[in-house]
Write a protein that holds these residues in place. Sequence first.
Motif, mmCIF file in Angstrom:
data_model
loop_
_atom_site.group_PDB
_atom_site.id
_atom_site.type_symbol
_atom_site.label_atom_id
_atom_site.label_comp_id
_atom_site.label_asym_id
_atom_site.label_seq_id
_atom_site.Cartn_x
_atom_site.Cartn_y
_atom_site.Cartn_z
ATOM 1 N N ILE A 76 2.356 -5.796 7.755
ATOM 2 C CA ILE A 76 3.065 -4.940 6.815
ATOM 3 C C ILE A 76 4.506 -5.399 6.657
ATOM 4 O O ILE A 76 5.036 -6.141 7.484
ATOM 5 C CB ILE A 76 3.030 -3.464 7.268
ATOM 6 N N THR A 77 5.113 -4.939 5.582
ATOM 7 C CA THR A 77 6.525 -5.187 5.321
ATOM 8 C C THR A 77 7.176 -3.849 5.016
ATOM 9 O O THR A 77 6.602 -3.026 4.302
ATOM 10 C CB THR A 77 6.706 -6.151 4.130
ATOM 11 N N LEU A 78 8.367 -3.638 5.550
ATOM 12 C CA LEU A 78 9.128 -2.419 5.303
ATOM 13 C C LEU A 78 10.436 -2.795 4.634
ATOM 14 O O LEU A 78 11.195 -3.614 5.152
ATOM 15 C CB LEU A 78 9.408 -1.685 6.619
ATOM 16 N N HIS A 79 10.698 -2.198 3.461
ATOM 17 C CA HIS A 79 11.979 -2.365 2.775
ATOM 18 C C HIS A 79 12.771 -1.080 2.989
ATOM 19 O O HIS A 79 12.384 -0.023 2.491
ATOM 20 C CB HIS A 79 11.782 -2.588 1.276
ATOM 21 N N ASP A 104 18.611 5.693 16.217
ATOM 22 C CA ASP A 104 18.155 6.850 16.980
ATOM 23 C C ASP A 104 16.948 7.474 16.270
ATOM 24 O O ASP A 104 16.567 7.064 15.172
ATOM 25 C CB ASP A 104 19.282 7.865 17.174
ATOM 26 N N SER A 105 16.344 8.473 16.889
ATOM 27 C CA SER A 105 15.102 9.069 16.377
ATOM 28 C C SER A 105 15.270 9.646 14.976
ATOM 29 O O SER A 105 14.369 9.529 14.133
ATOM 30 C CB SER A 105 14.607 10.166 17.323
ATOM 31 N N LYS A 106 16.395 10.276 14.705
ATOM 32 C CA LYS A 106 16.629 10.874 13.388
ATOM 33 C C LYS A 106 16.659 9.793 12.307
ATOM 34 O O LYS A 106 16.029 9.935 11.262
ATOM 35 C CB LYS A 106 17.935 11.658 13.385
ATOM 36 N N GLU A 107 17.356 8.709 12.560
ATOM 37 C CA GLU A 107 17.431 7.608 11.591
ATOM 38 C C GLU A 107 16.064 6.950 11.416
ATOM 39 O O GLU A 107 15.670 6.607 10.307
ATOM 40 C CB GLU A 107 18.462 6.566 12.022
ATOM 41 N N ILE A 108 15.348 6.767 12.521
ATOM 42 C CA ILE A 108 14.019 6.153 12.442
ATOM 43 C C ILE A 108 13.092 7.004 11.578
ATOM 44 O O ILE A 108 12.377 6.480 10.724
ATOM 45 C CB ILE A 108 13.412 5.931 13.845
ATOM 46 N N SER A 109 13.118 8.319 11.763
ATOM 47 C CA SER A 109 12.242 9.183 10.959
ATOM 48 C C SER A 109 12.585 9.074 9.477
ATOM 49 O O SER A 109 11.689 9.044 8.623
ATOM 50 C CB SER A 109 12.303 10.632 11.442
ATOM 51 N N LYS A 110 13.869 8.981 9.135
ATOM 52 C CA LYS A 110 14.262 8.810 7.733
ATOM 53 C C LYS A 110 13.771 7.474 7.186
ATOM 54 O O LYS A 110 13.262 7.397 6.061
ATOM 55 C CB LYS A 110 15.784 8.901 7.596
ATOM 56 N N ILE A 111 13.894 6.426 7.979
ATOM 57 C CA ILE A 111 13.453 5.096 7.543
ATOM 58 C C ILE A 111 11.951 5.084 7.319
ATOM 59 O O ILE A 111 11.460 4.559 6.319
ATOM 60 C CB ILE A 111 13.865 4.018 8.568
ATOM 61 N N LEU A 112 11.187 5.680 8.238
ATOM 62 C CA LEU A 112 9.734 5.698 8.119
ATOM 63 C C LEU A 112 9.282 6.460 6.880
ATOM 64 O O LEU A 112 8.341 6.045 6.193
ATOM 65 C CB LEU A 112 9.095 6.306 9.361
ATOM 66 N N LEU A 113 9.943 7.560 6.575
ATOM 67 C CA LEU A 113 9.544 8.379 5.438
ATOM 68 C C LEU A 113 10.079 7.864 4.105
ATOM 69 O O LEU A 113 9.418 7.974 3.086
ATOM 70 C CB LEU A 113 9.996 9.833 5.659
ATOM 71 N N GLU A 114 11.290 7.326 4.094
ATOM 72 C CA GLU A 114 11.939 6.933 2.833
ATOM 73 C C GLU A 114 11.805 5.453 2.514
ATOM 74 O O GLU A 114 12.048 5.050 1.381
ATOM 75 C CB GLU A 114 13.412 7.320 2.869
ATOM 76 N N GLY A 115 11.426 4.642 3.491
ATOM 77 C CA GLY A 115 11.299 3.212 3.253
ATOM 78 C C GLY A 115 10.109 2.901 2.365
ATOM 79 O O GLY A 115 9.210 3.711 2.197
ATOM 80 N N LYS A 116 10.119 1.724 1.784
ATOM 81 C CA LYS A 116 9.006 1.268 0.965
ATOM 82 C C LYS A 116 8.140 0.352 1.814
ATOM 83 O O LYS A 116 8.592 -0.677 2.298
ATOM 84 C CB LYS A 116 9.522 0.541 -0.280
ATOM 85 N N TRP A 117 6.892 0.745 1.980
ATOM 86 C CA TRP A 117 5.938 0.039 2.812
ATOM 87 C C TRP A 117 4.993 -0.778 1.943
ATOM 88 O O TRP A 117 4.515 -0.299 0.919
ATOM 89 C CB TRP A 117 5.123 1.038 3.636
ATOM 90 N N TYR A 118 4.728 -1.992 2.371
ATOM 91 C CA TYR A 118 3.811 -2.879 1.654
ATOM 92 C C TYR A 118 2.810 -3.430 2.657
ATOM 93 O O TYR A 118 3.192 -3.898 3.715
ATOM 94 C CB TYR A 118 4.560 -4.036 0.995
ATOM 95 N N ILE A 119 1.536 -3.371 2.307
ATOM 96 C CA ILE A 119 0.487 -3.939 3.154
ATOM 97 C C ILE A 119 0.191 -5.327 2.630
ATOM 98 O O ILE A 119 -0.075 -5.519 1.448
ATOM 99 C CB ILE A 119 -0.769 -3.060 3.131
ATOM 100 N N GLU A 120 0.275 -6.318 3.500
ATOM 101 C CA GLU A 120 0.091 -7.709 3.090
ATOM 102 C C GLU A 120 -1.381 -8.064 3.026
ATOM 103 O O GLU A 120 -2.178 -7.572 3.765
ATOM 104 C CB GLU A 120 0.810 -8.644 4.060
#
Length: 120
Positions: A76-79, A104-120
Amino acid sequence: MKTWEMIKELTENPKKKFKNKNIPYIVVACNSINLLVNEEGNYINVPFDAEWEEVKEPVSFIQVLERVKNNLSTRITLHDEARERIYAIRSLSGILRDLDEEFDSKEISKILLEGKWYIE
């Protein structure tokens, strides 16, 4: 990939999209008689020797989890546009390990939810 390869891909999976840097539209479908259609639904002609690349559509983090659950070797790729970071073609555990080292956990949760995920 060449035009014939793109057409083959579309016949196997009509949901795929392809683009060409010299042609101002994205090819999105191949109908039953192999005519190419752009995003507006208009039939188009393309050079036979044109080079194409697949347009990847982002998926949700939940879709990434479902894919990884069924196939551990999923790449996977995360933008993360908010932080201008790209975690390219990695395993989910690799991306999570990198995030854990930087945020930290708060930032990670934001990245996981708001990031753009691509399956290669």
